[in-house]
Write a protein that holds these residues in place. Structure first.
Motif, mmCIF file in Angstrom:
data_model
loop_
_atom_site.group_PDB
_atom_site.id
_atom_site.type_symbol
_atom_site.label_atom_id
_atom_site.label_comp_id
_atom_site.label_asym_id
_atom_site.label_seq_id
_atom_site.Cartn_x
_atom_site.Cartn_y
_atom_site.Cartn_z
ATOM 1 N N PHE A 188 14.823 -0.260 -10.940
ATOM 2 C CA PHE A 188 14.464 -1.032 -9.753
ATOM 3 C C PHE A 188 15.536 -0.828 -8.686
ATOM 4 C CE2 PHE A 188 17.154 -3.867 -12.195
ATOM 5 C CZ PHE A 188 17.951 -4.490 -11.237
ATOM 6 N N ARG A 189 15.128 -1.009 -7.449
ATOM 7 C CA ARG A 189 16.049 -0.922 -6.307
ATOM 8 C C ARG A 189 15.767 -2.086 -5.379
ATOM 9 N NH1 ARG A 189 18.567 4.145 -5.184
ATOM 10 N NH2 ARG A 189 19.435 3.045 -3.379
ATOM 11 N N THR A 190 16.802 -2.783 -4.951
ATOM 12 C CA THR A 190 16.675 -3.862 -3.971
ATOM 13 C C THR A 190 17.287 -3.402 -2.655
ATOM 14 O OG1 THR A 190 16.735 -5.598 -5.656
ATOM 15 C CG2 THR A 190 17.295 -6.237 -3.403
ATOM 16 N N VAL A 191 16.520 -3.516 -1.600
ATOM 17 C CA VAL A 191 16.996 -3.092 -0.277
ATOM 18 C C VAL A 191 16.728 -4.206 0.727
ATOM 19 C CG1 VAL A 191 16.808 -0.599 -0.617
ATOM 20 C CG2 VAL A 191 14.805 -1.886 0.079
ATOM 21 N N GLN B 225 14.200 -10.214 9.246
ATOM 22 C CA GLN B 225 14.769 -9.612 8.049
ATOM 23 C C GLN B 225 13.719 -9.471 6.952
ATOM 24 O OE1 GLN B 225 18.753 -10.877 6.623
ATOM 25 N NE2 GLN B 225 17.772 -11.348 4.671
ATOM 26 N N ILE B 226 13.836 -8.387 6.180
ATOM 27 C CA ILE B 226 12.997 -8.162 4.996
ATOM 28 C C ILE B 226 13.923 -7.857 3.823
ATOM 29 C CG2 ILE B 226 11.256 -6.701 3.900
ATOM 30 C CD1 ILE B 226 10.096 -6.114 6.628
ATOM 31 N N THR B 227 13.690 -8.559 2.716
ATOM 32 C CA THR B 227 14.388 -8.289 1.464
ATOM 33 C C THR B 227 13.344 -7.915 0.427
ATOM 34 O OG1 THR B 227 16.078 -9.941 1.997
ATOM 35 C CG2 THR B 227 15.917 -9.224 -0.298
ATOM 36 N N CYS B 228 13.489 -6.758 -0.220
ATOM 37 C CA CYS B 228 12.456 -6.322 -1.156
ATOM 38 C C CYS B 228 13.071 -5.589 -2.349
ATOM 39 C CB CYS B 228 11.423 -5.430 -0.459
ATOM 40 S SG CYS B 228 12.110 -4.114 0.542
ATOM 41 N N THR B 229 12.368 -5.698 -3.476
ATOM 42 C CA THR B 229 12.775 -5.031 -4.708
ATOM 43 C C THR B 229 11.634 -4.147 -5.194
ATOM 44 O OG1 THR B 229 14.225 -6.850 -5.343
ATOM 45 C CG2 THR B 229 13.535 -5.346 -7.084
ATOM 46 N N PHE B 230 11.933 -2.879 -5.423
ATOM 47 C CA PHE B 230 10.953 -1.902 -5.874
ATOM 48 C C PHE B 230 11.157 -1.659 -7.372
ATOM 49 C CE2 PHE B 230 11.645 -1.236 -1.421
ATOM 50 C CZ PHE B 230 10.397 -0.897 -0.905
ATOM 51 N N HIS B 231 10.042 -1.587 -8.100
ATOM 52 C CA HIS B 231 10.092 -1.360 -9.551
ATOM 53 C C HIS B 231 9.373 -0.053 -9.889
ATOM 54 C CE1 HIS B 231 11.396 -5.560 -10.389
ATOM 55 N NE2 HIS B 231 10.724 -5.809 -9.282
ATOM 56 N N ARG C 296 0.833 -1.203 0.000
ATOM 57 C CA ARG C 296 0.000 0.000 0.000
ATOM 58 C C ARG C 296 0.869 1.254 0.000
ATOM 59 N NH1 ARG C 296 -3.408 -3.035 3.755
ATOM 60 N NH2 ARG C 296 -5.395 -3.526 2.738
ATOM 61 N N ALA C 297 1.929 1.227 0.814
ATOM 62 C CA ALA C 297 2.819 2.387 0.877
ATOM 63 C C ALA C 297 3.567 2.583 -0.443
ATOM 64 C CB ALA C 297 3.800 2.225 2.030
ATOM 65 N N ALA C 298 4.046 1.482 -1.038
ATOM 66 C CA ALA C 298 4.762 1.578 -2.308
ATOM 67 C C ALA C 298 3.854 2.111 -3.409
ATOM 68 C CB ALA C 298 5.317 0.205 -2.686
ATOM 69 N N ARG C 299 2.611 1.658 -3.428
ATOM 70 C CA ARG C 299 1.649 2.151 -4.420
ATOM 71 C C ARG C 299 1.417 3.652 -4.245
ATOM 72 N NH1 ARG C 299 -4.241 -0.329 -3.993
ATOM 73 N NH2 ARG C 299 -4.110 0.838 -2.033
ATOM 74 N N ALA C 300 1.263 4.084 -2.990
ATOM 75 C CA ALA C 300 1.006 5.502 -2.726
ATOM 76 C C ALA C 300 2.172 6.381 -3.153
ATOM 77 C CB ALA C 300 0.700 5.703 -1.237
ATOM 78 N N LEU C 301 3.388 5.843 -3.054
ATOM 79 C CA LEU C 301 4.575 6.615 -3.421
ATOM 80 C C LEU C 301 4.876 6.574 -4.917
ATOM 81 C CD1 LEU C 301 6.870 5.684 -0.414
ATOM 82 C CD2 LEU C 301 6.056 7.980 -0.982
ATOM 83 N N GLY C 302 4.083 5.799 -5.674
ATOM 84 C CA GLY C 302 4.240 5.811 -7.119
ATOM 85 C C GLY C 302 5.009 4.660 -7.712
ATOM 86 N N PHE C 303 5.354 3.643 -6.922
ATOM 87 C CA PHE C 303 6.036 2.477 -7.476
ATOM 88 C C PHE C 303 5.052 1.647 -8.301
ATOM 89 C CE2 PHE C 303 8.854 3.391 -3.854
ATOM 90 C CZ PHE C 303 10.075 3.399 -4.518
ATOM 91 N N ASP C 304 5.601 0.935 -9.276
ATOM 92 C CA ASP C 304 4.774 0.097 -10.134
ATOM 93 C C ASP C 304 4.612 -1.322 -9.593
ATOM 94 O OD1 ASP C 304 4.532 2.195 -11.972
ATOM 95 O OD2 ASP C 304 6.421 1.627 -12.951
ATOM 96 N N ARG C 305 5.576 -1.775 -8.791
ATOM 97 C CA ARG C 305 5.517 -3.124 -8.256
ATOM 98 C C ARG C 305 6.459 -3.244 -7.077
ATOM 99 N NH1 ARG C 305 7.673 -6.386 -12.134
ATOM 100 N NH2 ARG C 305 9.062 -7.761 -10.964
ATOM 101 N N LEU C 306 6.114 -4.136 -6.170
ATOM 102 C CA LEU C 306 6.993 -4.435 -5.040
ATOM 103 C C LEU C 306 7.018 -5.941 -4.835
ATOM 104 C CD1 LEU C 306 8.635 -3.922 -2.447
ATOM 105 C CD2 LEU C 306 6.474 -3.544 -1.246
ATOM 106 N N ASP C 307 8.203 -6.515 -4.827
ATOM 107 C CA ASP C 307 8.388 -7.925 -4.491
ATOM 108 C C ASP C 307 9.164 -7.978 -3.184
ATOM 109 O OD1 ASP C 307 7.268 -8.846 -6.981
ATOM 110 O OD2 ASP C 307 9.150 -8.217 -7.934
ATOM 111 N N ALA C 308 8.684 -8.784 -2.223
ATOM 112 C CA ALA C 308 9.341 -8.799 -0.917
ATOM 113 C C ALA C 308 9.282 -10.178 -0.289
ATOM 114 C CB ALA C 308 8.687 -7.773 0.018
ATOM 115 N N ASN C 309 10.341 -10.512 0.439
ATOM 116 C CA ASN C 309 10.387 -11.687 1.297
ATOM 117 C C ASN C 309 10.451 -11.193 2.729
ATOM 118 O OD1 ASN C 309 10.330 -13.777 -0.591
ATOM 119 N ND2 ASN C 309 12.533 -13.629 -0.970
ATOM 120 N N VAL C 310 9.463 -11.607 3.520
ATOM 121 C CA VAL C 310 9.358 -11.142 4.903
ATOM 122 C C VAL C 310 9.656 -12.303 5.838
ATOM 123 C CG1 VAL C 310 7.834 -10.136 6.640
ATOM 124 C CG2 VAL C 310 7.629 -9.437 4.245
ATOM 125 N N GLY C 311 10.594 -12.124 6.737
ATOM 126 C CA GLY C 311 10.900 -13.137 7.735
ATOM 127 C C GLY C 311 10.433 -12.694 9.105
#
Length: 439
Positions: free
Chosen positions: A71-74, A60-66, A42-57
């Motif tokens: 794209f950016r992976t953080v 730890q969280i690993t996510c890629t923003f498109h 929801r936050a990524a959509r509001a900020l204008g990203f087109d897609r978010l892929d994430a692994n949540v533990g």
């Protein structure tokens, strides 16, 4: 030729970081991986990203923003899993009602700063220790321990929780806090029984088994049920991480207490069932108070405590009646979990609370914690038949409760049941002034 990042690339990194921060706050508050992922999207959509892929533990969280062709992976990590129902409520309110298309990273950062500053621990160490005392004493009543044992359980749990709280404030590792709390609670219970025996007040052999109730505040019910809910969605990354964390805490607690029993000769014999009408009234009171005690330990608000206690009391008393009058323990536990899930969904909606802050505390009272401690005790004593019997009972009852919660979720949560994802093409305008708008 060195790479020179442009302004858009730098801006994308700033926006990705604030979304990740939101996810870390949700994960750190103990909510399920499903809710963490939806909040981040929801936050990524509001900020204008087109897609978010994430692994949540669980740490730890690993996510890629498109965004277009960029794209950016953080990645972010924390080392102290916890449960904070009040923070879950504040963050869920933010992700459902305060995010809109066009919000800036600075605005979202300010909102998160506000939550971190204002949503703090509601209850001090004395109140939390009293909550643990009430919760464990309630378990003692529900496990048919005699009245004088209930008082010793309450005092022992009070001291154990206070020790855990004090060490946690000194930033001692979480497992160290658990070991210390279990040792303090079980040793105090032992010395109290011996003192009363020496004074001729009561025979310590009659109620030495009550120590298993004095350490039940260490059982991690919140991550245990969150793990089962994540696994039901085939979210193995989050589910297995949370389940591993919960099992690690359970093993640390049970082995600590078992080591104490090795030289104190405390024996976790089960209480003798005597379901008289007066006992059922006591069980209803104990269910309500026990759930309230655990809800306080989860940093719940008074409203959350009341709602969870009412829902859980209805479910637990139904479970007890079914078990007492011919139903199997597993079917009774399943029905109890189903009632918690169904009633909790309605109650949470009416009270404007996140569902997990109602259903999980209401379910904790049904966890067979005494069977978990008896499992390790009998393993240590070499009684394999008893150990396997208690282990099977504990696992089956927990799975039955979790299955009830999952079935209720399938029935009452359309998005969860149908696997609906956050639609990044569906943008939301800012809500009108003074009016909340759910996304």
């Amino acid at each position: 030729m060195s790479f020179q990042p442009g302004s858009n690339y730098v801006r994308m990194g700033i926006e990705a970081d604030v979304v990740l921060r939101l996810g870390m706050l949700l994960m750190g508050a103990g909510t399920s991986g499903y809710r963490v992922l939806r909040g981040m999207k929801r936050a990524a959509r509001a900020l204008g990203f087109d897609r978010l892929d994430a692994n949540v533990g669980v740490t730890q969280i690993t996510c890629t923003f498109h965004q277009g062709r960029s794209f950016r992976t953080v990645v972010a990590q924390q080392h102290s899993p916890a449960v904070d129902a009040s923070r879950i409520e504040a963050l869920e309110d933010l992700t459902h009602h305060r995010l809109h298309y066009g919000i800036t990273a600075e605005e979202l950062t300010a909102m998160l700063d506000e939550i971190e500053s204002n949503v703090v621990k509601r209850w001090n160490g004395w109140i939390l220790a009293c909550a643990a005392a009430v919760a464990c004493a309630s378990f003692a009543v529900l496990n048919y321990f005699p009245a004088y044992a209930v008082g010793l359980v309450a005092i022992s749990a009070f001291l154990g929780q206070f020790a855990r709280w004090g060490l946690h404030r000194q930033h001692v590792h979480q497992l160290g806090c658990i070991v210390a709390a279990g040792t303090v609670a079980s040793l105090f219970y032992f010395f109290s029984t011996e003192a009363l025996d020496a004074l001729g007040v009561a025979d310590s052999a009659d109620y030495s088994s009550g120590y298993v109730a004095a350490v039940l505040f260490l059982i991690p019910g919140f991550p245990l049920f969150s793990a089962l809910i994540d696994l039901a969605r085939f979210d193995f990354e989050a589910g297995m991480a949370r389940l591993t964390y919960a099992v690690t805490v359970i093993i640390a607690a049970t082995f600590t207490v078992t080591m104490v029993t090795w030289f104190t000769e405390l024996t976790p014999r089960p209480g003798t069932p005597d379901p008289q009408p007066l006992w059922f009234a006591a069980a209803a009171t104990a269910s309500f108070c026990g759930i309230a005690g655990f809800a306080f330990l989860f940093n719940s608000s008074r409203r959350m405590v009341l709602v969870a206690s009412c829902v859980g009391t209805v479910a637990n008393m139904t479970r007890i009646f079914l078990a007492e009058f011919g139903g199997t323990a597993y079917m009774a536990a399943f029905i109890g979990g189903l009632i918690v899930g169904m009633l909790g969904a309605v109650a949470a909606r009416r009270a404007h609370l996140p569902r997990i802050t109602t259903t999980v505390p209401a379910s904790v009272i049904m966890i067979p914690g005494t069977a978990m401690f008896r499992t390790v005790y009998h393993l240590n004593a070499g009684n394999m038949d008893q150990a396997l019997s208690n282990l099977a009972t504990a696992c089956m009852v927990v799975l039955a409760i979790g299955s009830g919660l999952i079935v209720a979720r399938l029935i009452t949560d359309r998005d969860w049941a149908l696997g609906h994802l956050i639609d990044f093409n569906h943008r939301h305008s800012p809500p009108l002034e003074g009016q909340a708008k759910e996304s």
